[in-house]
Design a protein around this motif. Sequence first.
Motif, PDB file in Angstrom:
ATOM      1  N   TYR A   1      39.595  38.447  39.551  1.00  0.00           N
ATOM      2  CA  TYR A   1      40.110  37.321  40.342  1.00  0.00           C
ATOM      3  C   TYR A   1      41.386  37.708  41.098  1.00  0.00           C
ATOM      4  CZ  TYR A   1      42.215  32.775  41.388  1.00  0.00           C
ATOM      5  OH  TYR A   1      42.799  31.709  42.034  1.00  0.00           O
ATOM      6  N   VAL A   2      42.242  38.516  40.482  1.00  0.00           N
ATOM      7  CA  VAL A   2      43.454  38.925  41.190  1.00  0.00           C
ATOM      8  C   VAL A   2      43.213  40.157  42.061  1.00  0.00           C
ATOM      9  CG1 VAL A   2      44.935  37.932  39.414  1.00  0.00           C
ATOM     10  CG2 VAL A   2      44.477  40.377  39.383  1.00  0.00           C
ATOM     11  N   GLY A   3      41.973  40.678  42.037  1.00  0.00           N
ATOM     12  CA  GLY A   3      41.608  41.704  43.007  1.00  0.00           C
ATOM     13  C   GLY A   3      41.494  43.116  42.469  1.00  0.00           C
ATOM     14  N   TYR A   4      41.542  43.293  41.125  1.00  0.00           N
ATOM     15  CA  TYR A   4      41.409  44.649  40.604  1.00  0.00           C
ATOM     16  C   TYR A   4      39.946  45.074  40.599  1.00  0.00           C
ATOM     17  CZ  TYR A   4      46.284  44.866  39.315  1.00  0.00           C
ATOM     18  OH  TYR A   4      47.649  44.905  39.381  1.00  0.00           O
TER      19      TYR A   4
ATOM     20  N   VAL B   1      46.104  38.253  29.126  1.00  0.00           N
ATOM     21  CA  VAL B   1      45.352  38.000  30.353  1.00  0.00           C
ATOM     22  C   VAL B   1      44.006  37.353  30.016  1.00  0.00           C
ATOM     23  CG1 VAL B   1      44.335  39.054  32.408  1.00  0.00           C
ATOM     24  CG2 VAL B   1      46.431  40.017  31.430  1.00  0.00           C
ATOM     25  N   GLY B   2      43.232  38.035  29.193  1.00  0.00           N
ATOM     26  CA  GLY B   2      41.846  37.630  28.964  1.00  0.00           C
ATOM     27  C   GLY B   2      41.702  36.362  28.149  1.00  0.00           C
ATOM     28  N   HIS B   3      42.535  36.182  27.159  1.00  0.00           N
ATOM     29  CA  HIS B   3      42.431  35.019  26.278  1.00  0.00           C
ATOM     30  C   HIS B   3      43.354  33.896  26.733  1.00  0.00           C
ATOM     31  CE1 HIS B   3      43.506  32.605  22.680  1.00  0.00           C
ATOM     32  NE2 HIS B   3      42.202  32.671  22.458  1.00  0.00           N
ATOM     33  N   ASP B   4      44.623  34.245  26.989  1.00  0.00           N
ATOM     34  CA  ASP B   4      45.599  33.199  27.330  1.00  0.00           C
ATOM     35  C   ASP B   4      45.577  32.843  28.813  1.00  0.00           C
ATOM     36  OD1 ASP B   4      46.280  33.710  24.683  1.00  0.00           O
ATOM     37  OD2 ASP B   4      47.949  35.034  25.228  1.00  0.00           O
ATOM     38  N   GLY B   5      45.095  33.759  29.647  1.00  0.00           N
ATOM     39  CA  GLY B   5      44.972  33.463  31.077  1.00  0.00           C
ATOM     40  C   GLY B   5      46.265  33.549  31.861  1.00  0.00           C
ATOM     41  N   PHE B   6      47.229  34.332  31.369  1.00  0.00           N
ATOM     42  CA  PHE B   6      48.480  34.493  32.121  1.00  0.00           C
ATOM     43  C   PHE B   6      48.512  35.866  32.793  1.00  0.00           C
ATOM     44  CE2 PHE B   6      49.883  31.361  28.853  1.00  0.00           C
ATOM     45  CZ  PHE B   6      50.222  30.341  29.732  1.00  0.00           C
ATOM     46  N   MET B   7      48.972  35.879  34.046  1.00  0.00           N
ATOM     47  CA  MET B   7      49.120  37.144  34.765  1.00  0.00           C
ATOM     48  C   MET B   7      50.550  37.278  35.234  1.00  0.00           C
ATOM     49  SD  MET B   7      48.099  39.968  35.866  1.00  0.00           S
ATOM     50  CE  MET B   7      46.332  40.009  35.623  1.00  0.00           C
ATOM     51  N   VAL B   8      51.159  38.420  34.895  1.00  0.00           N
ATOM     52  CA  VAL B   8      52.573  38.606  35.232  1.00  0.00           C
ATOM     53  C   VAL B   8      52.788  38.580  36.739  1.00  0.00           C
ATOM     54  CG1 VAL B   8      53.117  39.906  33.148  1.00  0.00           C
ATOM     55  CG2 VAL B   8      52.417  41.136  35.222  1.00  0.00           C
TER      56      VAL B   8
ATOM     57  N   ASN C   1      51.812  40.504  42.858  1.00  0.00           N
ATOM     58  CA  ASN C   1      51.142  39.350  43.451  1.00  0.00           C
ATOM     59  C   ASN C   1      49.868  39.826  44.122  1.00  0.00           C
ATOM     60  OD1 ASN C   1      50.788  36.637  44.162  1.00  0.00           O
ATOM     61  ND2 ASN C   1      53.003  36.401  44.356  1.00  0.00           N
ATOM     62  N   TRP C   2      49.067  38.901  44.622  1.00  0.00           N
ATOM     63  CA  TRP C   2      47.737  39.298  45.115  1.00  0.00           C
ATOM     64  C   TRP C   2      47.349  38.462  46.340  1.00  0.00           C
ATOM     65  CZ3 TRP C   2      49.344  38.107  40.266  1.00  0.00           C
ATOM     66  CH2 TRP C   2      49.105  36.824  39.793  1.00  0.00           C
ATOM     67  N   PRO C   3      47.861  38.893  47.498  1.00  0.00           N
ATOM     68  CA  PRO C   3      47.570  38.170  48.730  1.00  0.00           C
ATOM     69  C   PRO C   3      46.264  38.631  49.388  1.00  0.00           C
ATOM     70  CG  PRO C   3      49.037  39.973  49.199  1.00  0.00           C
ATOM     71  CD  PRO C   3      48.778  40.016  47.716  1.00  0.00           C
ATOM     72  N   ARG C   4      45.896  37.918  50.443  1.00  0.00           N
ATOM     73  CA  ARG C   4      44.831  38.394  51.329  1.00  0.00           C
ATOM     74  C   ARG C   4      45.462  39.392  52.285  1.00  0.00           C
ATOM     75  NH1 ARG C   4      43.224  32.481  52.280  1.00  0.00           N
ATOM     76  NH2 ARG C   4      41.320  32.296  51.046  1.00  0.00           N
ATOM     77  N   VAL C   5      44.785  40.498  52.510  1.00  0.00           N
ATOM     78  CA  VAL C   5      45.343  41.472  53.453  1.00  0.00           C
ATOM     79  C   VAL C   5      44.496  41.584  54.708  1.00  0.00           C
ATOM     80  CG1 VAL C   5      46.562  42.842  51.758  1.00  0.00           C
ATOM     81  CG2 VAL C   5      44.183  43.375  52.274  1.00  0.00           C
ATOM     82  N   GLU C   6      43.345  40.914  54.689  1.00  0.00           N
ATOM     83  CA  GLU C   6      42.486  40.932  55.867  1.00  0.00           C
ATOM     84  C   GLU C   6      41.945  39.528  56.045  1.00  0.00           C
ATOM     85  OE1 GLU C   6      39.968  43.957  54.407  1.00  0.00           O
ATOM     86  OE2 GLU C   6      40.928  45.535  55.580  1.00  0.00           O
ATOM     87  N   ASP C   7      41.265  39.334  57.162  1.00  0.00           N
ATOM     88  CA  ASP C   7      40.704  38.025  57.437  1.00  0.00           C
ATOM     89  C   ASP C   7      39.435  37.843  56.609  1.00  0.00           C
ATOM     90  OD1 ASP C   7      40.452  35.588  58.478  1.00  0.00           O
ATOM     91  OD2 ASP C   7      40.061  36.220  60.542  1.00  0.00           O
TER      92      ASP C   7
ATOM     93  N   LEU D   1      44.123  41.191  47.089  1.00  0.00           N
ATOM     94  CA  LEU D   1      44.384  42.523  46.561  1.00  0.00           C
ATOM     95  C   LEU D   1      45.782  42.567  45.973  1.00  0.00           C
ATOM     96  CD1 LEU D   1      42.486  45.209  47.452  1.00  0.00           C
ATOM     97  CD2 LEU D   1      44.824  45.934  47.887  1.00  0.00           C
ATOM     98  N   PRO D   2      45.933  43.080  44.755  1.00  0.00           N
ATOM     99  CA  PRO D   2      47.264  43.052  44.138  1.00  0.00           C
ATOM    100  C   PRO D   2      48.170  44.187  44.613  1.00  0.00           C
ATOM    101  CG  PRO D   2      45.573  43.632  42.519  1.00  0.00           C
ATOM    102  CD  PRO D   2      44.907  43.611  43.847  1.00  0.00           C
ATOM    103  N   PHE D   3      49.462  43.937  44.534  1.00  0.00           N
ATOM    104  CA  PHE D   3      50.437  44.996  44.785  1.00  0.00           C
ATOM    105  C   PHE D   3      51.531  44.857  43.739  1.00  0.00           C
ATOM    106  CE2 PHE D   3      54.170  42.707  46.092  1.00  0.00           C
ATOM    107  CZ  PHE D   3      53.679  41.495  46.526  1.00  0.00           C
ATOM    108  N   ILE D   4      52.270  45.942  43.556  1.00  0.00           N
ATOM    109  CA  ILE D   4      53.417  45.960  42.639  1.00  0.00           C
ATOM    110  C   ILE D   4      54.610  46.501  43.402  1.00  0.00           C
ATOM    111  CG2 ILE D   4      54.377  47.067  40.568  1.00  0.00           C
ATOM    112  CD1 ILE D   4      51.382  47.279  39.627  1.00  0.00           C
TER     113      ILE D   4
END
Lengths: 206, 460
Positions: free
Chosen positions: B261-264, B284-291, B305-311, B316-319
């Motif tokens: 869902y966050v794009g990995y 992540v998998g059980h509690d559903g929290f993403m840093v 975070n995980w924005p859209r990078v194309e139309d 896709l996530p970045f750090i």
Amino acid sequence: MTSARARQRPTGNGGPYSAESALGGHAPALQRTGRSLPFSDERHLQAHHWLVEEAYLLDAQHYDEWLDLLTDDIHYLMPVRVSTALGAGYDSAPGMAHFDENKYSLSRRVARFATEHAWTEDPPSRLRHYVTNVRTFATEDPGHVVVDSAVLLYRSRGDVREAAVVSAGREDLLRRASDGEGWLLARRTILVDDAVLRTQNLAIFL
Amino acid sequence: MDDQSHLLEEVRRGMIPAHIYNDEEVFRLERERLFSRAWVFVGHESEIPQPGDYVVRRVLEDSFIVARGEDHQVRALFNMCLHRGMQVCRAEMGHASHFRCPYHGWSYRNDGRLVGLPFHKEAYGGEAGFRRKSQTLLPAPALDTYNGLIFVSMDPDAPPLRDYLGDFAFYLDYYTRQSPSGIELRGPQRWRVKANWKIGAENFAGDMYHTPQTHTSVVEIGLFREPKAEKRKDGCTYWAGNGGGTTYKLPPGTLEERLRYVGYPDVMIERMKQVWSPEQLDLVGHDGFMVSAASVFPNLSFVHNWPRVEDSDDVLPFISIRTWQPVGPDETEVLSWFAVDAEAPEEYKALSYKAYLMCFGSTGMFEQDDVENWVSLTSTAGGSMARRLLLNSRMGLLEDDATVVPPLPPERFSGPGEAYVGYGEYNQRHLLRRWADYLERPAESAERIHVGRGGKAVTA
Ligand code: FES
Ligand SMILES: [Fe+2]
């Protein structure tokens, strides 16, 4: 990274920056040929005119009109400059830029300024782009010219804050519009003259 | 600070004397008592992969050559010639077997050892006058790494970095260890802002409350899949050890579905499953929290975070990793790196870099609006009226210090530390409480080194 390090001494203006970016694969690869055109050359006069008109749009923040001056395959690149030893063979951070944009990401930036919530430009900055040292070069394709210029941006915000100044050299690839009228920007490399920027952000274009 | 001990007491109650964000005296204490002791991030091992690679980084005014020697060891060498004090290396990065001082030509190997001293015999009478052997550029008093992140401390008695990080190391792995190879860094972009360094550190540590307001515009232009920035209040903030951060709540699903869902991509998810502990996977998998954003005391921050990078609908996530490097009470140099899993597919790396540029850094559309706020806050904090104002940083607390919501129980939050759902300034208080602890303790005098002579002396 390796290719950047193997590169010959940078020219200070232009060069293969676009091709080295991971996001520059789509960028037109045409390079300058020969010496700069005489200042009386029609192509130079048109290119210079184009840059001055563009500077007006950027000063006035008429970004929608500015976007129309860019080709759909534009690569808009502003590398991060670093101080390296003479002879190191590179002068920008490998694999990192301030701007490394295509038409889509530029359009998102422009769209953001058009919202009523882009706080960094509300109240707007007073901007002045000074464009000088314009040189135009032919390329192997008569429909394209390469144009070098120097740009000095003066950006003043609020009443008492110190204004920010950004100095840069630019290399542009201009493409003749398909209707034969005027030119569009197909590639721009902005070589900023600071390793550490002295402006709070780049919520502007150069 | 003795006359200012009331100031620290106020901070501990969650009331912030507004002038601490622009005050010469406070800054002097931060230099003497905080940055003289805390672990400060200076770079990542991936920036200097080969023997001879170096980058030059600062801790306040002190410049260090962070170099990998021929023995592959990473060192931080004080960038000052042992002779007359010239800066030995004046580039920001490069590759060198030796550094030669431009003044009189003393030269040092990339492990710091003094190897060349022109006219040693004629000028000094050789070893009898100047003991060249065993002289090295001054190393940082302490250096330690975690997941390749290089930290230095000006305190030779600093605790081991792992102890200093404490349970925050659990969360650090999400940013810096998504595969056995860890991350690689690009950058940094560097720029100076007229803002106090603490503001950014506090914001990244826990300010979920600003997102819906400050960052309305990026939601409006469709950079994110979620149509409402208020979504943030479903996430939680956590504090563990010497750092804390914010999270987003992910939609229901399995671990794999949530990471997708966050794009990995699946190849990266498989490696995360190899390197993360069951608890790290459960968060992540059980509690559903993403840093998302986080800070390590004092001035290191992260964002994911995980924005859209194309139309398209794909995200896709970045750090990003950054330091808020103090320049003065009202000025900070931001060093912002893009970080990516070293084993990620090349196409993923390119698009993740694009996501970073669109959101954070010198041109990032998030960052642009953050900095505008911080600059204006800092300038307002410099006057006399700000000295009368105690800002309320007690969000999430009632008058009697009870919390507005209970902490998440272990069955809903698998990570260490304490976590609360919704808006609160828990983490900003944690950060400033540590700040107060450091500022309270007087500085000890440092050992002095006598160049070229036997013995060491300690200042009175
Ligand atoms: S100061 Fe470096 S050699 Fe003299
Ligand atoms: Fe923000």
